[in-house]
Scaffold this motif. Structure first.
Motif, short mmCIF file in Angstrom:
data_model
loop_
_atom_site.label_atom_id
_atom_site.label_comp_id
_atom_site.label_asym_id
_atom_site.label_seq_id
_atom_site.Cartn_x
_atom_site.Cartn_y
_atom_site.Cartn_z
N ASP A 234 0.86 -1.19 0.00
CA ASP A 234 0.00 0.00 0.00
C ASP A 234 0.89 1.25 0.00
O ASP A 234 2.04 1.20 0.46
CB ASP A 234 -0.89 0.02 1.25
N ILE A 235 0.35 2.34 -0.52
CA ILE A 235 1.04 3.63 -0.42
C ILE A 235 0.00 4.67 -0.02
O ILE A 235 -1.02 4.82 -0.71
CB ILE A 235 1.70 4.05 -1.76
N GLN A 236 0.24 5.33 1.07
CA GLN A 236 -0.72 6.32 1.55
C GLN A 236 -0.02 7.66 1.79
O GLN A 236 1.18 7.69 2.07
CB GLN A 236 -1.36 5.84 2.85
N TYR A 237 -0.79 8.73 1.67
CA TYR A 237 -0.22 10.06 1.89
C TYR A 237 -1.12 10.86 2.81
O TYR A 237 -2.30 10.56 2.98
CB TYR A 237 -0.04 10.79 0.55
N ASN A 245 -4.71 9.06 3.07
CA ASN A 245 -5.41 8.63 1.86
C ASN A 245 -4.50 7.75 1.02
O ASN A 245 -3.28 7.93 1.04
CB ASN A 245 -5.81 9.84 1.00
N ARG A 246 -5.14 6.86 0.29
CA ARG A 246 -4.36 6.00 -0.61
C ARG A 246 -4.07 6.78 -1.89
O ARG A 246 -4.90 7.55 -2.37
CB ARG A 246 -5.16 4.73 -0.92
N ILE A 247 -2.87 6.58 -2.46
CA ILE A 247 -2.54 7.17 -3.77
C ILE A 247 -3.61 6.76 -4.77
O ILE A 247 -3.97 5.57 -4.85
CB ILE A 247 -1.14 6.64 -4.21
N ASP A 248 -4.12 7.71 -5.54
CA ASP A 248 -5.27 7.47 -6.43
C ASP A 248 -5.08 6.30 -7.38
O ASP A 248 -6.02 5.59 -7.71
CB ASP A 248 -5.55 8.71 -7.27
N THR A 249 -3.84 6.13 -7.87
CA THR A 249 -3.62 5.10 -8.89
C THR A 249 -3.06 3.80 -8.30
O THR A 249 -2.66 2.92 -9.06
CB THR A 249 -2.65 5.62 -9.97
N THR A 281 2.19 15.88 2.41
CA THR A 281 3.14 16.33 3.43
C THR A 281 3.85 15.14 4.08
O THR A 281 4.94 15.27 4.59
CB THR A 281 2.43 17.14 4.53
N GLU A 282 3.17 14.00 4.06
CA GLU A 282 3.77 12.78 4.61
C GLU A 282 3.40 11.62 3.72
O GLU A 282 2.34 11.63 3.08
CB GLU A 282 3.27 12.50 6.03
N LEU A 283 4.24 10.61 3.72
CA LEU A 283 4.03 9.46 2.84
C LEU A 283 4.36 8.18 3.62
O LEU A 283 5.33 8.16 4.38
CB LEU A 283 4.97 9.59 1.64
#
Lengths: 414, 257
Positions: A234-237, A245-249, A281-283
Motif C-alpha cells: 500500500d502507499i498512503q499520503y 489517503n491511498r494514492i489514487d492510482t 506532506t507525509e508518505l
C-alpha cells in the motif's frame, strides 16, 4: 587526497630547524593516518558494493528461473493453439529497437529502465532532494525518514493490528538521496527455528515542509532493492489535514460490502506511480519481504530501497508522437489484416486513458497515407508502421507499458 | 553481523609525537613506525603472499572478474556467495481436510475448541497421532507451519510432524519436545518431494518419545502451502545469465514465427 607532507618547504633540503623537523614528522603521521582512513573506507566500500551486486544478482537469477518456466508454459500453450489464424505481436518499451519519432517537435519520453512511454514533462520538481550546480543531491535537514518492521509471528495487539518495532535506520537517507548508486539495505536475521516466513515494513517519509514552495506532487518513483523480491502492499499520503489517503492510482480490489482493499504488488521492480496532483506532506510506503535466504541455520531477510522520489511533474496538453514498426520479414507470410493495438498500462499509472491515445496505421516508413485498422490487406506487406499519439486529457497523463498488435496473415504468394 | 577490520597506523599508539623527538631511540622508533606503516599500507593495497592478503587491487579485480566472466571466485564481500532463496507461496495453499477429519492412529483423539484442535494420546501405543493423504510431484516443496501449545505437566515428549513415508518410504519428520508455555508458538518444516506418489501427512502427539506417557498438544493454527526454493550463487554475466537469456530469446522468437 594530496599528502600535506608535500607542503613542507624544506622537503628536498632536509629539516633545518627543530620546529620544521617536528612539523615534518607530524605531517608524515597525519598523511599516514589519512591514508589508513582512505584504505579503511575502500575496504568497506569494496565489500558493500560486492554485497549489493551479489544480492541483486541472486534475485535476478530467481526472476530468470521463473521466466524460463513461464516461457516453457507458453510454448506448450502455443502448440495447443497452433490451429488459430490470428497472431499477436508485442511491443514493450524496454528497448527502442523499431521505434522512432514521428515528429521531432512532438517527442515522447521513453523510460527504458521501467519500460514506459509517456509525454515529456516540461518541468519536474523533487520534493525530497535538490540537485546543486555540481550535480550533487542535497537533502534538507527537515526531511524525516523512518522505517518500522514487523514479521508474521509477531503477536497482534488487542485490536488485532500488527505490532511494529523500530529498527536501526542508519544510512536511511541513501533511500531518498536521488543517487541511483547508493542503497539503503536492511538485513533482518532470525533463527531458522523462528517460523518467520515474511517480514513487514513501513517507510514513513515526512516532506521538508519548511522549504517547499508548494506541497503538490503527482509522481512517486520507487526503486526497491533487491529488485523483483519485495511486495509493495500500500502507499498512503497525508495532506495538510490528519487524514491518510491511498494514492489514487494504487491498484485496489473490491471486497464484499463495497469496500476496497489495496492489491499487493508482488516481486516489485522499479515503479512509477503517476496520479492527479495532490497535497502531500507525509508518505507511508507499506511493504513486505516474503523471500529469505537460508544461511547458517538462519533466515536472512534482505530488503531496502535504491531510490524513492516524490515529484511534481508538469505536462502540457500538446500531443506527443512516436512510430513503432511491426515486422514478419524473414518468413513466407504477409499481413492480411491488422487490428488496432491493445494497450498494456503499467500498474500505478492511470488505467482509464480514454481520449489520451490514438493510433494510425501506415504501410510505408514515410507515413505517406494512413489506412484503417481491420481492413483486408491484399498487397504483399511484411512490415507495418503504427503512429501513436499521446496527449494529456484533464489531469490524466497516459503512460504505456506495452502495445499488443493482433493480425492475420497469409502466405506471400497467396 | 558485519565485522569491520580497521587498519590503524602504528605511530598513533607509540610515543607522544607532538612533543617532538627527544632522543635517538624515539627517533629510531618514529622511522621504524613510518616504514612499518608504509609497508602495511602497500600490503593492504597490493597484497602480501606471506600473510595471504590479496590486497585491494586484486580484490577489486577478482570481484569484477567473478561477476563478469566467472574465472575466479569473489574475493571480498560481507554476505554470502551462495544460498537458497526461499518463499512460501501463499497463493498456492495445499488443500487439506480439517484436522478432525484426518485418520486417527493408535487411539489418538481430536477435539475442537474454536479454531484450535487438541490432539490427545492415552500413552498406551506409539506412535500416536493423525494422518491424511496427499498426492505430491517431484520438485514439490510442502511448507507446514503450526502454532502449538501444551498444558501437559512436564511438557510433550516426542511431538512430531511431517510425513512418515515421503520419498518412497524414507519419511521426513520434524521431532521435538514441547515445553509448557503460556502462549502458543510457531514451528515450521518443509517437505522436499522427490517422486510422484501419494504420501501421508502426519501430526504425532508422540513418535518414539524419550518417555511414553499420556499427553496432549493444542494445534492453535495450521498453515500448509507450496513453497519455492531456488539455489543461487554468484553467476557470471558472460556465462550462465546471458546463456539463459539467449535461450529464452530463441524460444520466444520461435513462438513468434
Amino acid at each position: 587526497m594530496r599528502p600535506i607532507t608535500l607542503r613542507n618547504p624544506n622537503l628536498y633540503k632536509g629539516p633545518s630547524t627543530s620546529e620544521e623537523f617536528n612539523s615534518l614528522r607530524n605531517d608524515i603521521h597525519t598523511d599516514l593516518t589519512t591514508l589508513f582512513e582512505v584504505t579503511n573506507t575502500h575496504e568497506v566500500k569494496i565489500k558493500e558494493n560486492m554485497d549489493v551486486l551479489m544480492r541483486e544478482q541472486f534475485f535476478m537469477q530467481n526472476r530468470i528461473e521463473k521466466l524460463q518456466r513461464r516461457v516453457l508454459e507458453l510454448e506448450a500453450e502455443s502448440k495447443a493453439k497452433e490451429t488459430g489464424e490470428e497472431s499477436r505481436m508485442l511491443r514493450s518499451f524496454y528497448h527502442v529497437e523499431g521505434m522512432k519519432d514521428a515528429d521531432p517537435k512532438k517527442p515522447v519520453a521513453i523510460d527504458t529502465v521501467r519500460g514506459l512511454v509517456s509525454p515529456v514533462p516540461t518541468k519536474h520538481q523533487s520534493k525530497l532532494s535538490y540537485l546543486n550546480d555540481k550535480g550533487e543531491y542535497i537533502l534538507p535537514h527537515s526531511l524525516e525518514v523512518k522505517v518500522v518492521e514487523s514479521n508474521d509471528v509477531q503477536p497482534l495487539d488487542a485490536s488485532k493490528q500488527r505490532v511494529y518495532y523500530n529498527i536501526d535506520s542508519q544510512g536511511i537517507e541513501k533511500a531518498v538521496d536521488g543517487n541511483r548508486n547508493t542503497f539503503w539495505v536492511r538485513t533482518s536475521t532470525f533463527p531458522a527455528t523462528s517460523g518467520i516466513t515474511e517480514v513487514y515494513g513501513i517507510m514513513h517519509i515526512k516532506l521538508p515542509m519548511d522549504i517547499l514552495n508548494n506541497v503538490y506532487a503527482n509522481t512517486i518513483n520507487i526503486n526497491p532493492y533487491p529488485e523483483y523480491s519485495m511486495t509493495i502492499t500500500d502507499i498512503q499520503y497525508k495532506g495538510q489535514g490528519e487524514q491518510w489517503n491511498r494514492i489514487d492510482t494504487y491498484p485496489v480490489q473490491k471486497v464484499s460490502g463495497g469496500s476496497v482493499t489495496p492489491t499487493p504488488i508482488e516481486e516489485c521492480g522499479k515503479m512509477v506511480f503517476s496520479f492527479p496532483k495532490r497535497e502531500i506532506t507525509e508518505l507511508k510506503i507499506m511493504f513486505t519481504q516474503p523471500y529469505w535466504f537460508e544461511h547458517e541455520s538462519n533466515r536472512v531477510f534482505v530488503y531496502g530501497f535504491q531510490d524513492i522520489e516524490v515529484e511534481y511533474r508538469e505536462f502540457t496538453s500538446e500531443e506527443a508522437e512516436f512510430v513503432s514498426s511491426y515486422s514478419i520479414e524473414g518468413t513466407s507470410r504477409r499481413f492480411s489484416s491488422i487490428q488496432e493495438p491493445i494497450l498494456g498500462l503499467p500498474v500505478g499509472c492511470p488505467q482509464n486513458i480514454d481520449g489520451c491515445v490514438e493510433h494510425h496505421l501506415y504501410y510505408d516508413p514515410d507515413l505517406t497515407e494512413a489506412f484503417p485498422f481491420g481492413h483486408d490487406i491484399s498487397a504483399p506487406i511484411q512490415v507495418v508502421y503504427i503512429k501513436t499519439i499521446l496527449r494529456k486529457v484533464g489531469e490524466t497523463v497516459p503512460f504505456l507499458k506495452q502495445m499488443e498488435l493482433r493480425y492475420t496473415h497469409k502466405e506471400v504468394d497467396e | 553481523m558485519k565485522l569491520e577490520k580497521q587498519w590503524k597506523p602504528s605511530g598513533a599508539i607509540a610515543n607522544a609525537r607532538y612533543r617532538g623527538v627527544t632522543d635517538l631511540a624515539q627517533y629510531s622508533n618514529f622511522i621504524l613506525e613510518t616504514v612499518h606503516d608504509m609497508n602495511l599500507l602497500s600490503h593492504l593495497l597490493t597484497g602480501n603472499e606471506k600473510t595471504n592478503t590479496l590486497g585491494h587491487e586484486k580484490e577489486i579485480e577478482d570481484n569484477y572478474i567473478s561477476l563478469f566472466n566467472g574465472d575466479v571466485s569473489p574475493a571480498s564481500y560481507n554476505s554470502f556467495t551462495a544460498s537458497n532463496i526461499c518463499k512460501v507461496d501463499r497463493n498456492r495453499p495445499v488443500a487439506l481436510p480439517a484436522l478432525d477429519q484426518w485418520e486417527k492412529i493408535n487411539g489418538c483423539t481430536v477435539s475442537k475448541s474454536g479454531t484450535a484442535y487438541t490432539l490427545t494420546s492415552n500413552g498406551q501405543l506409539d506412535p500416536c497421532g493423525i494422518r491424511t493423504g496427499l498426492f505430491v510431484m517431484p520438485g514439490d516443496v510442502i511448507y507446514i507451519r503450526l502454532k502449538i501449545k501444551t498444558t501437559t505437566s512436564g511438557g510433550v515428549k516426542g511431538f512430531a510432524f511431517g510425513s512418515q513415508n515421503l520419498n518412497n518410504g524414507a519419511g521426513s519428520l520434524k521431532k521435538m519436545d514441547v515445553s509448557v508455555t503460556n502462549d502458543g508458538f510457531f514451528v515450521d518444516y518443509r517437505l522436499y518431494c522427490m517422486s510422484q506418489e501419494t504420501v501421508f501427512l502426519n501430526l504425532y502427539v508422540h513418535n518414539q518419545p524419550s518417555v511414553l506417557k499420556a499427553q496432549s498438544i493444542e494445534i492453535q493454527s495450521m498453515e500448509c502451502f507450496y513453497a519455492n526454493e531456488v539455489p543461487v550463487g554468484v553467476t557470471p554475466l558472460n556465462g550462465e545469465l546471458k546463456r539463459d537469456l539467449n535461450e529464452m530469446r530463441e524460444t520466444i522468437n520461435f513462438l513468434k514465427k
